[in-house]
Design a protein around this motif. Structure first.
Motif, PDB file in Angstrom:
ATOM      1  N   ALA A 119     -12.779 -11.143   9.111  1.00  0.00           N
ATOM      2  CA  ALA A 119     -12.224 -10.680  10.383  1.00  0.00           C
ATOM      3  C   ALA A 119     -10.893  -9.960  10.180  1.00  0.00           C
ATOM      4  CB  ALA A 119     -12.034 -11.868  11.324  1.00  0.00           C
ATOM      5  N   LEU A 120     -10.174 -10.309   9.127  1.00  0.00           N
ATOM      6  CA  LEU A 120      -8.851  -9.705   8.904  1.00  0.00           C
ATOM      7  C   LEU A 120      -8.946  -8.350   8.205  1.00  0.00           C
ATOM      8  CD1 LEU A 120      -6.766 -12.827   7.824  1.00  0.00           C
ATOM      9  CD2 LEU A 120      -6.575 -11.549   9.952  1.00  0.00           C
ATOM     10  N   GLU A 121     -10.131  -8.041   7.695  1.00  0.00           N
ATOM     11  CA  GLU A 121     -10.242  -6.800   6.915  1.00  0.00           C
ATOM     12  C   GLU A 121      -9.983  -5.558   7.765  1.00  0.00           C
ATOM     13  OE1 GLU A 121     -13.991  -6.858   4.937  1.00  0.00           O
ATOM     14  OE2 GLU A 121     -13.206  -8.015   3.230  1.00  0.00           O
ATOM     15  N   GLU A 122     -10.564  -5.557   8.941  1.00  0.00           N
ATOM     16  CA  GLU A 122     -10.436  -4.352   9.761  1.00  0.00           C
ATOM     17  C   GLU A 122      -8.976  -4.105  10.186  1.00  0.00           C
ATOM     18  OE1 GLU A 122     -12.371  -2.499  13.785  1.00  0.00           O
ATOM     19  OE2 GLU A 122     -13.528  -3.994  12.677  1.00  0.00           O
ATOM     20  N   PRO A 123      -8.289  -5.158  10.708  1.00  0.00           N
ATOM     21  CA  PRO A 123      -6.863  -4.927  11.022  1.00  0.00           C
ATOM     22  C   PRO A 123      -6.046  -4.549   9.795  1.00  0.00           C
ATOM     23  CG  PRO A 123      -7.643  -6.975  12.007  1.00  0.00           C
ATOM     24  CD  PRO A 123      -8.747  -6.474  11.150  1.00  0.00           C
ATOM     25  N   GLU A 124      -6.368  -5.142   8.657  1.00  0.00           N
ATOM     26  CA  GLU A 124      -5.603  -4.811   7.444  1.00  0.00           C
ATOM     27  C   GLU A 124      -5.793  -3.338   7.084  1.00  0.00           C
ATOM     28  OE1 GLU A 124      -4.631  -7.233   3.537  1.00  0.00           O
ATOM     29  OE2 GLU A 124      -6.674  -6.471   3.429  1.00  0.00           O
ATOM     30  N   ARG A 125      -7.034  -2.886   7.163  1.00  0.00           N
ATOM     31  CA  ARG A 125      -7.296  -1.479   6.850  1.00  0.00           C
ATOM     32  C   ARG A 125      -6.515  -0.573   7.800  1.00  0.00           C
ATOM     33  NH1 ARG A 125      -9.952   3.095   8.012  1.00  0.00           N
ATOM     34  NH2 ARG A 125     -10.984   4.152   6.266  1.00  0.00           N
ATOM     35  N   GLU A 126      -6.509  -0.949   9.093  1.00  0.00           N
ATOM     36  CA  GLU A 126      -5.852  -0.129  10.096  1.00  0.00           C
ATOM     37  C   GLU A 126      -4.336  -0.094   9.869  1.00  0.00           C
ATOM     38  OE1 GLU A 126      -7.408   1.778  11.872  1.00  0.00           O
ATOM     39  OE2 GLU A 126      -5.938   2.466  13.346  1.00  0.00           O
ATOM     40  N   ILE A 127      -3.800  -1.236   9.515  1.00  0.00           N
ATOM     41  CA  ILE A 127      -2.346  -1.296   9.256  1.00  0.00           C
ATOM     42  C   ILE A 127      -1.994  -0.408   8.067  1.00  0.00           C
ATOM     43  CG2 ILE A 127      -0.494  -2.802   8.414  1.00  0.00           C
ATOM     44  CD1 ILE A 127      -1.801  -5.042  10.154  1.00  0.00           C
ATOM     45  N   ILE A 128      -2.788  -0.490   7.009  1.00  0.00           N
ATOM     46  CA  ILE A 128      -2.501   0.335   5.826  1.00  0.00           C
ATOM     47  C   ILE A 128      -2.655   1.821   6.175  1.00  0.00           C
ATOM     48  CG2 ILE A 128      -3.309   0.916   3.501  1.00  0.00           C
ATOM     49  CD1 ILE A 128      -4.032  -2.080   3.199  1.00  0.00           C
ATOM     50  N   ARG A 129      -3.729   2.142   6.904  1.00  0.00           N
ATOM     51  CA  ARG A 129      -3.959   3.552   7.240  1.00  0.00           C
ATOM     52  C   ARG A 129      -2.805   4.107   8.076  1.00  0.00           C
ATOM     53  NH1 ARG A 129      -5.563   6.811  10.946  1.00  0.00           N
ATOM     54  NH2 ARG A 129      -5.763   5.232  12.572  1.00  0.00           N
ATOM     55  N   ARG A 130      -2.381   3.325   9.066  1.00  0.00           N
ATOM     56  CA  ARG A 130      -1.304   3.816   9.943  1.00  0.00           C
ATOM     57  C   ARG A 130       0.033   3.867   9.222  1.00  0.00           C
ATOM     58  NH1 ARG A 130      -1.806   2.278  16.191  1.00  0.00           N
ATOM     59  NH2 ARG A 130      -4.030   2.565  16.446  1.00  0.00           N
ATOM     60  N   THR A 131       0.243   2.936   8.319  1.00  0.00           N
ATOM     61  CA  THR A 131       1.516   2.978   7.581  1.00  0.00           C
ATOM     62  C   THR A 131       1.537   4.172   6.634  1.00  0.00           C
ATOM     63  OG1 THR A 131       1.489   0.566   7.706  1.00  0.00           O
ATOM     64  CG2 THR A 131       3.162   1.540   6.315  1.00  0.00           C
ATOM     65  N   LEU A 132       0.373   4.483   6.046  1.00  0.00           N
ATOM     66  CA  LEU A 132       0.288   5.698   5.224  1.00  0.00           C
ATOM     67  C   LEU A 132       0.599   6.925   6.074  1.00  0.00           C
ATOM     68  CD1 LEU A 132      -2.932   4.877   3.173  1.00  0.00           C
ATOM     69  CD2 LEU A 132      -0.732   5.527   2.165  1.00  0.00           C
ATOM     70  N   GLU A 133       0.065   6.925   7.260  1.00  0.00           N
ATOM     71  CA  GLU A 133       0.282   8.042   8.175  1.00  0.00           C
ATOM     72  C   GLU A 133       1.766   8.172   8.515  1.00  0.00           C
ATOM     73  OE1 GLU A 133      -3.164   9.007  11.073  1.00  0.00           O
ATOM     74  OE2 GLU A 133      -1.691   7.798  12.135  1.00  0.00           O
ATOM     75  N   LEU A 134       2.348   7.005   8.792  1.00  0.00           N
ATOM     76  CA  LEU A 134       3.768   6.962   9.150  1.00  0.00           C
ATOM     77  C   LEU A 134       4.632   7.512   8.020  1.00  0.00           C
ATOM     78  CD1 LEU A 134       5.567   5.703  11.424  1.00  0.00           C
ATOM     79  CD2 LEU A 134       5.730   3.692   9.995  1.00  0.00           C
ATOM     80  N   ASN A 135       4.182   7.289   6.796  1.00  0.00           N
ATOM     81  CA  ASN A 135       4.955   7.717   5.634  1.00  0.00           C
ATOM     82  C   ASN A 135       4.402   9.005   5.024  1.00  0.00           C
ATOM     83  OD1 ASN A 135       7.034   5.580   5.236  1.00  0.00           O
ATOM     84  ND2 ASN A 135       5.221   4.283   5.239  1.00  0.00           N
ATOM     85  N   HIS A 136       3.689   9.778   5.821  1.00  0.00           N
ATOM     86  CA  HIS A 136       3.142  11.073   5.379  1.00  0.00           C
ATOM     87  C   HIS A 136       2.328  10.925   4.095  1.00  0.00           C
ATOM     88  CE1 HIS A 136       5.775  12.793   8.361  1.00  0.00           C
ATOM     89  NE2 HIS A 136       6.797  12.195   7.790  1.00  0.00           N
ATOM     90  N   GLY A 137       1.637   9.822   3.955  1.00  0.00           N
ATOM     91  CA  GLY A 137       0.767   9.655   2.794  1.00  0.00           C
ATOM     92  C   GLY A 137       1.480   9.146   1.554  1.00  0.00           C
ATOM     93  N   SER A 138       2.779   8.909   1.653  1.00  0.00           N
ATOM     94  CA  SER A 138       3.511   8.444   0.468  1.00  0.00           C
ATOM     95  C   SER A 138       3.133   6.994   0.165  1.00  0.00           C
ATOM     96  CB  SER A 138       5.021   8.545   0.708  1.00  0.00           C
ATOM     97  OG  SER A 138       5.695   7.756  -0.263  1.00  0.00           O
ATOM     98  N   ARG A 139       2.499   6.787  -0.984  1.00  0.00           N
ATOM     99  CA  ARG A 139       2.081   5.434  -1.362  1.00  0.00           C
ATOM    100  C   ARG A 139       3.300   4.573  -1.708  1.00  0.00           C
ATOM    101  NH1 ARG A 139      -3.299   6.752  -5.007  1.00  0.00           N
ATOM    102  NH2 ARG A 139      -4.372   7.927  -3.372  1.00  0.00           N
TER     103      ARG A 139
END
Lengths: 394, 77
Positions: A343-363
């Motif tokens: 159940a936590l996988e989907e929110p985790e993926r979304e958090i990572i995706r949005r944080t990547l977005e927030l940081n212009h893709g900077s890992r």
């Protein structure tokens, strides 16, 4: 101050220097006792007075931490009163709430401030290396141990060690940590000689350590040893009154650091900052304002200067209501009936995706904001099929 | 030397009267350290600033030692 004579106005000079009292010998011993008691009482009253003044003021500052929020002010007052003790403190809070900064502040306010402050991110090292990093090793202790090496506990002798992400410490290391907390002694890896250190331990976690204790993932005795004093740093979304204060602080700091003009925030930009939910907490605000200071070209900082995650883009997370753009309204959709890990996988993926977005893709920035090491972030991105996310810098 | 917050540092010669002063303070529950040279006093002040300092002014230079005090302007001495 004592003297057996008053030569050349010594008493006057002493009082000008700030002496609390001047006693000229001979005097009865109880007079000294009374004078010291009065001095201690005055000191206590001064401390209390400062505490009350801070409490009634709108702003409280402790070291580099500023706040107008009563909840955080109470924590800072606790910190101030405990800083000069040896008490072990467990700091809990989400990523980016300032746990590390608070730990450093505690050290700076203590009588250990002239000693070292050693910070270890327990989550940034594989468990096998973590033990060696903390306690050191003897030559030949393991493949690659070419020479004797002291660990972080020895480096922190006489000062403070800050164990960040303590929740990830593996069970065998937890035993060793418990012993060093109880007995202040340990052995380097591959060595039988017991070493003793004088170290104050501060620890932090962004996970629910109590739950980990209940589930058997974290030793209860270690938890209570670490949690002599427990402090919970509130997330920025619970510190709305601090957003303008922190924003102003970061604008001044980054304008100075980058040699840029100090531009004020436009009303729209401030409104945007206040509406944002700040999943990355103060660190996210800090990054947003650094970017704004660098990119702004008008007379003031506009909402668009705050970056795509805030004023300019579709991915903004707002404190109230749905975010603009096509994103789903809820960051953490609840899916019941699944195993928790699933159940936590989907929110985790979304958090990572949005944080990547927030940081212009900077890992690098994403890993820092999420307090993950880059290898963990890479593995999670691979797991969630995010490796194709465009990388604008790194 | 590590002193807790409610501690007193007595800077004086090691003589019967200074030991008596220290003893009187210990009797009321304070932690007391006695230093009889400026070098020891400096070390003590650097390692753990006490709450109160009792100083014999014809032996120790208060102005000189003040540089070792906590810069926070709230210490009583």
């Amino acid at each position: 101050m004592l003297s057996n004579f008053d030569a050349g106005g010594d008493a006057q000079r002493a009082l000008e220097l700030g002496a609390f009292a001047w006693l000229c010998e001979p005097f009865p011993p109880e007079e000294l006792v009374l004078t010291v008691q009065r001095a201690l009482e005055q000191r206590r009253l001064e401390t209390e007075n400062r505490r009350l003044l801070a409490a009634i003021g709108q702003r409280f500052q402790l070291g580099s931490i500023v706040s107008r929020e009563p909840a955080l002010q109470r924590i800072l007052q606790t910190v101030e009163s405990l800083s000069d003790t040896r008490a072990t403190i467990l700091i809990q809070g989400e990523s980016g709430t300032g746990k590390s900064l608070l730990a450093r502040t505690i050290h700076e306010l203590s009588s250990r401030r002239s000693g070292p402050f050693i910070e270890v991110n327990c989550g940034a090292l594989p468990s096998g290396l973590l033990e060696s990093e903390l306690f050191g090793h003897a030559r030949g202790a393991f493949t690659g141990a070419l020479r004797d090496r002291p660990g972080k506990f020895e480096a922190a002798d006489g000062g403070t060690i800050f164990l960040d992400e303590i929740g990830v410490a593996p069970p065998d290391l937890q035993v060793k940590l418990l012993r060093v907390l109880q007995e202040k002694s340990f052995e380097r890896l591959g060595e039988t000689k017991t070493r003793t250190v004088d170290v104050r331990v501060l620890a932090a976690t962004n996970s629910d350590l109590e739950a980990a204790v209940r589930e058997g993932g974290f030793r209860e005795d270690l938890y209570w040893r670490l949690n002599v004093v427990g402090l919970r740093l509130p997330p920025l979304r619970e510190r709305a009154a601090d957003v303008p204060l922190l924003a102003q602080h970061f604008l001044e700091r980054f304008a100075r650091e980058h040699g840029r003009l100090q531009r004020p925030l436009s009303p729209a930009a401030l409104e945007q900052l206040l509406a944002h939910a700040w999943p990355g907490n103060v660190r996210e605000l800090e990054h947003a304002l650094e970017r704004a200071v660098l990119l702004a070209s008008g007379e003031s900082i506009e909402a668009a200067d705050l970056g795509p995650g805030l004023g300019g883009g579709a991915a903004a997370l707002t404190r109230t209501g749905a975010p603009p753009g096509p994103e789903p309204a809820s960051l953490l959709p609840l899916r019941l009936g699944l195993p928790l890990r699933k159940a936590l996988e989907e929110p985790e993926r979304e958090i990572i995706r949005r944080t990547l977005e927030l940081n212009h893709g900077s890992r690098q920035d994403t890993a820092r904001m999420l307090e993950l090491n880059r290898a963990t972030l890479f593995n999670k991105m691979r797991k969630y099929d995010l490796l194709s996310f465009p990388r604008s810098r790194d | 030397m590590t002193l807790p917050a409610q501690s007193v540092l007595v800077l004086d010669e090691d003589r019967p009267s200074s030991r008596a002063y220290a003893g009187g303070l210990v009797d009321i529950g304070l932690v007391v350290a006695l230093c009889d040279t400026p070098a020891r006093a400096r070390r003590a002040l650097r390692s753990a600033p006490p709450a109160v300092i009792v100083l014999r002014s014809d032996i120790f230079d208060a102005a000189d030692l003040r540089a070792e005090f906590d810069p926070r302007p709230r210490r009583c001495w």
